[in-house]
Design an enzyme around this catalytic site. Sequence first.
Site, mmCIF file in Angstrom:
data_model
loop_
_atom_site.group_PDB
_atom_site.id
_atom_site.type_symbol
_atom_site.label_atom_id
_atom_site.label_comp_id
_atom_site.label_asym_id
_atom_site.label_seq_id
_atom_site.Cartn_x
_atom_site.Cartn_y
_atom_site.Cartn_z
ATOM 1 N N SER A 288 26.275 4.373 -32.778
ATOM 2 C CA SER A 288 25.968 4.839 -31.430
ATOM 3 C C SER A 288 25.949 3.713 -30.403
ATOM 4 O O SER A 288 26.994 3.217 -30.007
ATOM 5 C CB SER A 288 24.651 5.609 -31.443
ATOM 6 O OG SER A 288 24.515 6.362 -30.276
ATOM 7 N N ASP A 299 37.661 -3.544 -26.259
ATOM 8 C CA ASP A 299 38.673 -3.030 -25.337
ATOM 9 C C ASP A 299 38.982 -4.013 -24.217
ATOM 10 O O ASP A 299 40.119 -4.106 -23.747
ATOM 11 C CB ASP A 299 38.222 -1.694 -24.745
ATOM 12 C CG ASP A 299 38.472 -0.528 -25.683
ATOM 13 O OD1 ASP A 299 38.902 -0.764 -26.827
ATOM 14 O OD2 ASP A 299 38.228 0.629 -25.277
ATOM 15 N N LYS A 313 29.406 7.300 -34.733
ATOM 16 C CA LYS A 313 28.546 8.278 -34.078
ATOM 17 C C LYS A 313 28.788 8.199 -32.574
ATOM 18 O O LYS A 313 28.222 7.380 -31.870
ATOM 19 C CB LYS A 313 27.083 7.989 -34.430
ATOM 20 C CG LYS A 313 26.148 9.160 -34.177
ATOM 21 C CD LYS A 313 25.611 9.102 -32.782
ATOM 22 C CE LYS A 313 24.644 10.231 -32.545
ATOM 23 N NZ LYS A 313 24.221 10.267 -31.120
#
Length: 456
Positions: A288, A299, A313
Amino acid sequence: MRKLLLVGCAALVLGGSAAVATSQTPRNETFRMLELFGDVVGIVEQAYVVPVDNKKLIEAALAGMMTALDPHSNYLPPSNYDELRERTEGQYSGVGLTITSEGGLVKVISPMDESPAAKAGVQAGDVISAIEGQNAAGLTVSQVSEKLRGAAGTSVRVTFLRDGEEPREVTLTREIIKVQSVTGRVEGDFGYLRVSTFNENTGRELSEAIAKIKAQKPGVKGYVLDLRNNGGGLLNAAIDVSDAFLERGEIVSQRGRKPEQIQRYSAKPGDLTGGLPLVVLVNYGSASASEIVAGALKDHERATIVGLTSFGKGSVQTVIPLRQGRDGALSITTARYYTPSGASIQKIGIEPDLEVARSEAEARIVSRSSFIYSEAAYATALDSSIGAERKGPHTPREAPGEAYDKEKDYQLQRALDVLRAGGDLSKLSAPPEGIVVTEPGSEPKADEGSEETPED
């Protein structure tokens, strides 16, 4: 309304905007089923062999209704709601476990650093099979959590199951767990930052840890950010941690049921490390909020990810108090979250740039389909929404063999190697002796100092 993001059912989590939607079932059918529910409660009350506690029956029904939606939607009785709020504030009494439910079993997402559970050797993926000698199969997360909680100084006997091992019963002495979410130290020329959870203090603690490392090592050359076995926490804390290493750009977005239900969160100018090389450590216990940070830094090509694919998750739970919390709260899934590139982590996870297992046991778990510990293992998990799938059973690229010193943290050593290479994997030194290296599509083989990767 106070909003938190939950990882599984006992960890704190991501905030989101809740939208109340009307049921697709015709209203008259809904009312008929509610009448049926009342009839069943009445029959049980009158006909069951011993007197029943209607309050417990209804709470169990609420819990069953929510868990039928997905693994992370849940009804929280008042005591569990109080525990959730305590965890966000960084202090509570218990054994230090983040847990979730799967197939009628309660599993450990992660033990908290320095907690009674961690000191007893409890690991991510362990199944709680019994508490005080009583079978725990079929218990909800809330029920198990209630049994594990208690006054500091009291003890509870818990039996854990682990792949390939005999059941192990341990006695855990409950403590007041003051969660220091961030710790830091100097590792040679580099700084090491451990984030164990994401709570209200994490952003401040991270800034203080970085400042302390800079004072101790003015010429620090890079940092390791360790998110292994971090089951998640508050969305704002995940944003703060990501923002500490980014100058600009989106950190994460969350998207709900309707196209217009999109929220985006972006970094503010200012990298606390001045752009120094950064490595993030993750494993299948990183979930999470940890995945938000790892995904954002990957990224933006701000960090190299080392370790094992994270838990996967990628759903947002909003905690909705019932009657100002007097009747507990609902933790209900309201959105999915996405990395800056638009990738959904749900059921997929963050794949490392350099796949490294910490031990032979971890490598076995990844290589055996029946024991892969991830969101994708849940039968009721939401899909990823983008059609992608988690990488299946395979042998990790690197793993310690029998000859490797088991006292050493191999994943951390490789993270430091990446920093020595300036974050450039093409310049990464070869694995040391005792490491098993697996090439894609080949069987594992013992590394003999081959020329597959150049020396520094």
